[in-house]
Design an enzyme around this catalytic site. Structure first.
Site, PDB file in Angstrom:
ATOM      1  CB  CYS A 115      -0.801  -0.202   1.090  1.00 31.17           C
ATOM      2  SG  CYS A 115      -1.596  -1.492   1.469  1.00 31.17           S
ATOM      3  CG  HIS A 255      -2.902   2.779   3.332  1.00 31.39           C
ATOM      4  ND1 HIS A 255      -3.625   2.329   2.025  1.00 31.39           N
ATOM      5  CD2 HIS A 255      -2.638   1.705   3.804  1.00 31.39           C
ATOM      6  CE1 HIS A 255      -3.850   1.164   1.963  1.00 31.39           C
ATOM      7  NE2 HIS A 255      -3.229   0.612   3.222  1.00 31.39           N
ATOM      8  CG  ASN A 285      -5.905  -2.014   2.339  1.00 33.72           C
ATOM      9  OD1 ASN A 285      -5.340  -1.373   1.451  1.00 33.72           O
ATOM     10  ND2 ASN A 285      -5.136  -2.689   3.271  1.00 33.72           N
TER      11      ASN A 285
HETATM   12  O1  UT7 Z   1      -2.430  -4.238   3.370  1.00 35.07           O
HETATM   13  C1  UT7 Z   1      -2.826  -4.869   4.516  1.00 35.07           C
HETATM   14  C2  UT7 Z   1      -2.726  -4.197   5.639  1.00 35.07           C
HETATM   15  N1  UT7 Z   1      -3.212  -4.835   6.828  1.00 35.07           N
HETATM   16  C3  UT7 Z   1      -4.104  -4.294   7.751  1.00 35.07           C
HETATM   17  O2  UT7 Z   1      -4.127  -3.093   7.876  1.00 35.07           O
HETATM   18  C4  UT7 Z   1      -4.344  -4.917   9.040  1.00 35.07           C
HETATM   19  C5  UT7 Z   1      -4.079  -4.636  10.220  1.00 35.07           C
HETATM   20  N2  UT7 Z   1      -4.769  -5.083  11.459  1.00 35.07           N
HETATM   21  C6  UT7 Z   1      -5.873  -5.216  11.566  1.00 35.07           C
HETATM   22  O3  UT7 Z   1      -6.748  -4.255  11.002  1.00 35.07           O
HETATM   23  C7  UT7 Z   1      -6.619  -5.927  12.608  1.00 35.07           C
HETATM   24  O4  UT7 Z   1      -5.287  -6.789  13.283  1.00 35.07           O
HETATM   25  C8  UT7 Z   1      -7.504  -6.988  11.939  1.00 35.07           C
HETATM   26  C9  UT7 Z   1      -8.839  -6.165  11.677  1.00 35.07           C
HETATM   27  C10 UT7 Z   1      -6.796  -7.907  10.973  1.00 35.07           C
HETATM   28  C11 UT7 Z   1      -7.846  -7.979  13.160  1.00 35.07           C
HETATM   29  O5  UT7 Z   1      -8.675  -7.425  14.284  1.00 35.07           O
HETATM   30  P1  UT7 Z   1      -8.106  -7.916  15.526  1.00 35.07           P
HETATM   31  O6  UT7 Z   1      -8.963  -6.886  16.457  1.00 35.07           O
HETATM   32  O7  UT7 Z   1      -6.251  -7.621  15.764  1.00 35.07           O
HETATM   33  O8  UT7 Z   1      -8.516  -9.288  15.734  1.00 35.07           O
HETATM   34  P2  UT7 Z   1      -7.645 -10.646  15.977  1.00 35.07           P
HETATM   35  O9  UT7 Z   1      -6.528 -10.748  14.959  1.00 35.07           O
HETATM   36  O10 UT7 Z   1      -7.144 -10.478  17.458  1.00 35.07           O
HETATM   37  O11 UT7 Z   1      -8.638 -11.707  15.825  1.00 35.07           O
HETATM   38  C12 UT7 Z   1      -9.658 -11.691  16.636  1.00 35.07           C
HETATM   39  C13 UT7 Z   1     -10.834 -12.974  16.538  1.00 35.07           C
HETATM   40  C14 UT7 Z   1      -9.995 -14.377  16.113  1.00 35.07           C
HETATM   41  O12 UT7 Z   1     -10.760 -15.267  16.447  1.00 35.07           O
HETATM   42  P3  UT7 Z   1     -10.046 -15.956  18.119  1.00 35.07           P
HETATM   43  O13 UT7 Z   1      -8.674 -16.535  17.569  1.00 35.07           O
HETATM   44  O14 UT7 Z   1      -9.864 -14.863  18.798  1.00 35.07           O
HETATM   45  O15 UT7 Z   1     -11.068 -17.058  18.198  1.00 35.07           O
HETATM   46  C15 UT7 Z   1     -10.047 -14.336  14.631  1.00 35.07           C
HETATM   47  O16 UT7 Z   1      -9.990 -15.845  14.062  1.00 35.07           O
HETATM   48  O17 UT7 Z   1     -11.332 -12.901  15.192  1.00 35.07           O
HETATM   49  C16 UT7 Z   1     -11.193 -14.019  14.262  1.00 35.07           C
HETATM   50  N3  UT7 Z   1     -11.412 -13.318  12.801  1.00 35.07           N
HETATM   51  C17 UT7 Z   1     -12.554 -13.137  12.163  1.00 35.07           C
HETATM   52  N4  UT7 Z   1     -13.901 -13.360  12.681  1.00 35.07           N
HETATM   53  C18 UT7 Z   1     -14.935 -13.068  11.997  1.00 35.07           C
HETATM   54  C19 UT7 Z   1     -10.510 -12.871  11.804  1.00 35.07           C
HETATM   55  N5  UT7 Z   1     -11.142 -12.580  10.920  1.00 35.07           N
HETATM   56  C20 UT7 Z   1     -12.437 -12.618  10.957  1.00 35.07           C
HETATM   57  C21 UT7 Z   1     -13.608 -12.412  10.228  1.00 35.07           C
HETATM   58  N6  UT7 Z   1     -14.874 -12.539  10.588  1.00 35.07           N
HETATM   59  N7  UT7 Z   1     -13.402 -11.873   9.228  1.00 35.07           N
END
Ligand code: UT7
Length: 328
Positions: A115, A255, A285
């Site tokens: 990005c 971004h 994104n």
């Molecule tokens: O160019 C790409 C750039 N990337 C980014 O900008 C991403 C930056 N990071 C983020 O925006 C966040 O870390 C995310 C949005 C990706 C994730 O949010 P988070 O608050 O950090 O969630 P997490 O990784 O702690 O995951 C929480 C839970 C997990 O379940 P468990 O292990 O706690 O049971 C994931 O499996 O949310 C689950 N999960 C979902 N649930 C429903 C992950 N993706 C999804 C989904 N729907 N799409």
């Protein structure tokens, strides 16, 4: 009078197909509520079945060229920032050069910087214009829906397709690039990327059978932390270059990765949300297309009248970051 360097044309394009959060629930175990709460995204655009990276890029490029009143034959160079190229090899820029009808000028991709690619390309174009003259066509374009995994809920819901373009040149009647910074921390190369298909993990029957060939590898929390600190630091750096503070900035266009990242960066820099342009809810994104697409929308809504000072910043896989200061 000393020549300024900046852009004289800006364009963007998003494909027509709308993919809502509800639509994603048909492919992965997710919900509108989870996606909105964690990312702020409500919908994104996906390229049509026959639409490719070049199609999206050409649509944005035509708008930017028209606005700049630049003929294809006048282009001195073409730089395309993309992580989702038309084909593996040659680069997307070669196809753009041919389709747009440019002369036999240098044309190349900035690939793999995610990005941050568009702002890196702007940086490069500005220095090339200073050395060789312009105009240079710069594109940020992604059709990630075509080559990402539609089964990995951790990443698939985040992205959208789109394109943005700028014609960078020198002269008086243009939006001046006042300051630029770009940087890289390769020690974080493995926190975000697409590893299959390179020489480390070549594409094979086994990876296809495991259905991981399109997987985007991402340590979401680490990316989040790095994104906030690197975009904030880059923003401070360009402000310091011209001796300004955030109070001098009329519009901040970061971004569009995730609403929580945008809010955190705005807070760390001291921007009230009224001064932050946000469209991640509509497009997700869009990678290297995100910053020019947001700037184009903000400009078209009349949010950057003549005299406005605008701060752009981005981060991406690499880990790369960049910031650009504009004077409209
Ligand atoms: O160019 C790409 C750039 N990337 C980014 O900008 C991403 C930056 N990071 C983020 O925006 C966040 O870390 C995310 C949005 C990706 C994730 O949010 P988070 O608050 O950090 O969630 P997490 O990784 O702690 O995951 C929480 C839970 C997990 O379940 P468990 O292990 O706690 O049971 C994931 O499996 O949310 C689950 N999960 C979902 N649930 C429903 C992950 N993706 C999804 C989904 N729907 N799409």
């Amino acid at each position: 009078m000393q020549q300024k360097i900046g852009f004289r044309g800006l364009g963007a394009y998003v494909p027509e197909r709308v993919m809502t959060n509800e639509d994603w629930t048909r492919y992965v175990d997710t919900s509108d509520e989870w996606i909105v709460e964690r990312t702020g995204i409500h919908q994104r655009r996906f390229a049509g079945e026959k639409e490719t990276t070049v199609d999206l890029g050409m649509a944005a490029a035509r708008l930017a060229m028209e606005e700049a009143a630049v003929q294809p034959g006048e282009l001195r160079e073409i730089i395309v920032a993309t992580d989702t190229p038309e084909v593996y090899n040659p680069d997307t820029a070669a196809y753009i050069q041919h389709q747009i009808g440019a002369g036999e000028v240098p044309a190349y991709d900035l690939a793999g910087s995610g990005c941050a690619g568009f702002l890196q390309a702007v940086d490069l174009a500005c220095s090339r214009v200073a050395v060789r003259g312009g105009p240079i066509l710069v594109l940020g374009v992604e059709a990630i829906s075509k080559i990402m995994s539609w089964q990995d809920r951790n990443t698939c819901v985040l992205f959208g397709d789109g394109a943005g373009a700028m014609v960078i040149d020198q002269g008086q009647d243009l939006v001046e690039v006042l300051a630029v910074t770009t940087g890289t921390d390769g020690s974080k190369a493995d926190i975000l990327g697409k590893e299959i298909g390179g020489t480390r993990v070549p594409f094979s029957k086994e990876v296809a059978e495991d259905n991981v060939h399109n997987r985007v590898v991402m340590n979401g929390r680490e990316v989040f932390k790095e994104a906030v600190s690197r975009m904030s630091a880059a923003a401070h750096e360009v402000l310091n270059q011209v001796g300004w503070s955030t109070d001098d900035i009329d519009l901040f266009v970061p971004h569009q990765a995730n609403i929580r990242i945008l809010h955190s960066v705005a807070k760390s820099l001291g921007f009230p949300l009224e001064k932050v342009y946000i469209n991640v809810q509509d497009y997700g994104n869009t990678g290297s297309a995100s910053v020019p697409l947001a700037l184009w929308e903000a400009r078209n809504k009349g949010m950057v009248p003549a005299g406005s000072k605008v701060l752009l910043t981005a981060f991406g896989a690499g880990f790369h970051w960049a910031a650009v200061l504009l004077q409209f």
